[in-house]
Design a protein around this motif. Structure first.
Motif, PDB file in Angstrom:
ATOM      1  N   ASP A  34       0.810  -1.220   0.000  1.00 36.56           N
ATOM      2  CA  ASP A  34       0.000   0.000   0.000  1.00 36.56           C
ATOM      3  C   ASP A  34       0.843   1.271   0.000  1.00 36.56           C
ATOM      4  O   ASP A  34       0.339   2.343  -0.360  1.00 36.56           O
ATOM      5  N   ALA A  79     -10.004  -0.138  -8.580  1.00 33.42           N
ATOM      6  CA  ALA A  79     -10.871   0.871  -7.964  1.00 33.42           C
ATOM      7  C   ALA A  79     -12.319   0.396  -7.872  1.00 33.42           C
ATOM      8  O   ALA A  79     -12.989   0.613  -6.859  1.00 33.42           O
ATOM      9  N   TYR A 125     -12.013  -4.215  -6.529  1.00 35.48           N
ATOM     10  CA  TYR A 125     -11.174  -4.725  -5.445  1.00 35.48           C
ATOM     11  C   TYR A 125     -10.989  -3.668  -4.358  1.00 35.48           C
ATOM     12  O   TYR A 125      -9.893  -3.472  -3.835  1.00 35.48           O
ATOM     13  N   THR A 126     -12.055  -2.995  -4.053  1.00 33.77           N
ATOM     14  CA  THR A 126     -12.055  -1.978  -3.002  1.00 33.77           C
ATOM     15  C   THR A 126     -12.885  -2.480  -1.827  1.00 33.77           C
ATOM     16  O   THR A 126     -13.931  -3.092  -2.020  1.00 33.77           O
ATOM     17  N   ASN A 127     -12.403  -2.211  -0.613  1.00 42.71           N
ATOM     18  CA  ASN A 127     -13.117  -2.618   0.587  1.00 42.71           C
ATOM     19  C   ASN A 127     -14.307  -1.694   0.839  1.00 42.71           C
ATOM     20  O   ASN A 127     -14.634  -0.840   0.014  1.00 42.71           O
ATOM     21  N   LEU A 168     -16.412   1.358   1.852  1.00 44.46           N
ATOM     22  CA  LEU A 168     -16.030   2.758   1.691  1.00 44.46           C
ATOM     23  C   LEU A 168     -16.362   3.600   2.919  1.00 44.46           C
ATOM     24  O   LEU A 168     -17.431   3.460   3.504  1.00 44.46           O
ATOM     25  N   LEU A 189     -13.002   9.505   1.847  1.00 41.98           N
ATOM     26  CA  LEU A 189     -12.876   9.552   0.388  1.00 41.98           C
ATOM     27  C   LEU A 189     -13.106  10.972  -0.113  1.00 41.98           C
ATOM     28  O   LEU A 189     -12.390  11.466  -0.990  1.00 41.98           O
ATOM     29  N   PHE A 195      -7.240   8.315   1.081  1.00 39.71           N
ATOM     30  CA  PHE A 195      -7.721   7.189   0.282  1.00 39.71           C
ATOM     31  C   PHE A 195      -7.460   5.881   1.021  1.00 39.71           C
ATOM     32  O   PHE A 195      -8.284   4.963   1.000  1.00 39.71           O
ATOM     33  N   VAL A 229     -10.749   2.694  -0.354  1.00 40.12           N
ATOM     34  CA  VAL A 229     -10.291   2.621  -1.747  1.00 40.12           C
ATOM     35  C   VAL A 229      -8.806   2.365  -1.724  1.00 40.12           C
ATOM     36  O   VAL A 229      -8.083   2.958  -0.924  1.00 40.12           O
ATOM     37  N   HIS A 230      -8.338   1.460  -2.583  1.00 40.22           N
ATOM     38  CA  HIS A 230      -6.914   1.123  -2.504  1.00 40.22           C
ATOM     39  C   HIS A 230      -6.051   2.353  -2.740  1.00 40.22           C
ATOM     40  O   HIS A 230      -6.291   3.139  -3.655  1.00 40.22           O
ATOM     41  N   ILE A 268      -4.676   3.960  -6.069  1.00 41.01           N
ATOM     42  CA  ILE A 268      -5.513   4.809  -6.921  1.00 41.01           C
ATOM     43  C   ILE A 268      -5.182   6.275  -6.656  1.00 41.01           C
ATOM     44  O   ILE A 268      -5.145   7.110  -7.572  1.00 41.01           O
ATOM     45  N   LEU A 312      -5.292  -8.728  -3.467  1.00 45.37           N
ATOM     46  CA  LEU A 312      -6.540  -7.985  -3.284  1.00 45.37           C
ATOM     47  C   LEU A 312      -7.768  -8.851  -3.527  1.00 45.37           C
ATOM     48  O   LEU A 312      -8.851  -8.563  -3.022  1.00 45.37           O
TER      49      LEU A 312
END
Length: 447
Positions: A79, A185, A188-190, A192, A197, A233, A238-239, A242, A407
């Motif tokens: 990350d 985006a 593979y985003t956890n 939110l 964000l 982010f 969001v990873h 991005i 991810l």
């Protein structure tokens, strides 16, 4: 005199060879390959548990008021360090979109077609074997092409392949990276955190406005990009990579000094430098000459866009530190992984064939089809044999595929999936790279 001799010997035997190695286009791929081999060896050695625990069980954290970050070394690599990699990818993509092969529809059409085919077909092949199962979320793993390895192989071939093929692969891989960023985006985003964000996008807006009003200090962009966009982010779910791409797009890509002014001013400074030559012909610069050199340096800095300066200055750091460390942390794959996995080995098969078959069909097959249909034209110097070899080279998914693997799966729920996918990545990338090299090595040059 002794110090001068030592310095010259050091330059001759250490500094200069190191510089020549780092300047070669193949060197980044070589270092990445060595790092991967080391990681695989350690994962299958008597020290495997200690090696894997080093990355997974050692935590680094810090806190400030209510903000706390506490992650494993591997998490910081994926990350944190990889955000730098994606930042450079963003700079490369911006350059290609503004002045490169993606800057006009005519130039961009065929690489974009090849990239889309090279993403959709491999994902479809993976889902043939894993669709409707617990492993279906790994469809994004075989979509990527590792630009460092792929270009490294092409440059090893030297003049045996046309320059247009290297340019085509570069544009394809950059477009492919953009596709990977979008997939990460969206899919593979956890969960939110919309507030964080929104703050991250707020900092992005600050950088955009700063660009428009003419702020060009790269340190300023780094502070807001890291302390603002990346951090929030990361906290939003969001990873964080991005955020790195967004920050790269906010970096100014225009010059302060137009080319005509740069040329005339540089000539005047050069004349001033020559006129200030010392009378005794000594090698020591006069104060006037040093002022001229400083003015030349400042002028040259203004003549280069900040985005290009950053891209050039960070390329070595990414190629020789970020990506090798990523490989050391992520390529530690025990060969026993999946030996007791039963039907779940479809993950390995899906990734392997997704890369080896899906990339060839998606890149070479779809491109050839569009050329035959006269929707697009083949770049000068590229033959269909070149295109086939390029399809296999594009099957090298190493860095990005390993990244997406971590991810894609819930390790707690399905602990075998990541290892099985990584074996498929290694096999598909290795076999594809060798076949692609051999095809291009013995291909007849275009007439």
């Amino acid at each position: 005199m002794e110090n001068k001799i030592k310095l010259s010997l050091s330059d001759k035997w250490i500094a200069e060879p190191a510089k020549r190695f780092m300047d070669k286009s193949t060197s980044g791929g070589i270092v990445l390959f060595i790092a991967a081999i080391i990681a695989i060896f350690m994962a299958n050695s008597p020290w495997a548990e200690e090696y894997i625990n080093f990355w997974d069980k050692n935590y680094i954290g810090f806190s400030f008021n209510d903000l706390a970050l506490n992650f494993s070394l591997k998490h910081w690599v994926n990350d944190g360090l990889m955000a730098i990699f994606f930042f450079v990818v963003g700079l490369e993509l911006k350059r290609e979109l503004t002045t490169g092969e993606l800057s006009s529809p005519k130039k961009a059409m065929l690489p974009i077609i090849a990239a889309i085919g090279g993403m959709v077909v491999p994902a479809s092949v993976y889902l043939i074997f894993n669709g409707g199962t617990a492993a279906s979320h790994g469809w994004g793993i075989p979509m990527a092409t590792d630009i460092a390895f792929a270009l490294g192989i092409l440059y090893l071939l030297g003049d045996r392949i046309p320059l247009s093929l290297k340019v085509f692969l570069t544009a394809l891989a950059i477009t492919d990276d953009l596709g990977a960023v979008v997939v990460i985006a969206l899919f593979y985003t956890n969960e939110l955190n919309l507030m964080n964000l929104g703050i991250g996008f707020g900092f992005f807006g600050v950088l955009i406005v700063s660009n428009l009003i003419g702020i060009r200090n790269t340190i300023y962009y780094a502070i807001i990009g890291i302390g603002g966009i990346w951090l929030f982010f990361l906290l939003s779910g969001v990873h964080a990579t991005i955020a790195a791409v967004l920050a790269a797009f906010a970096i100014p890509s225009t010059v302060k000094v137009p080319g005509a002014y740069f040329s005339s001013k540089m000539n005047r400074l050069l004349d001033r430098f020559k006129a200030a030559k010392p009378q005794d012909n000594s090698q020591v610069l006069t104060s006037s000459q040093m002022e001229s050199v400083e003015d030349m340096r400042a002028l040259s800095t203004k003549a280069l866009p900040p985005s290009v300066r950053l891209e050039n200055s960070m390329h070595g750091f990414v190629a020789f530190l970020v990506m090798p460390v990523f490989a050391l942390a992520n390529a530690a794959i025990p060969f026993t992984t999946g030996s007791d996995a039963g039907g779940d080995s479809n993950v390995t098969i899906g990734v392997f064939l997704g890369l080896l078959v899906g990339k060839v069909v998606g890149v070479a097959g779809i491109t050839a089809l569009f050329v035959k249909l006269k929707v697009a034209t083949m770049p000068n110097g590229i033959t269909y044999t070149n295109l086939l070899g390029l399809g296999f080279i594009a099957a090298i998914g190493f860095t990005m595929s390993l990244f997406v693997t971590d991810l894609a799966f819930d390790v707690q729920a399905h602990p075998l999936f990541p290892g099985q996918a990584k074996i498929g990545v290694l096999l598909g990338s290795g076999v594809g790279g060798v076949i692609g090299y051999l095809i291009l090595r013995f291909a007849k040059p275009s007439k």
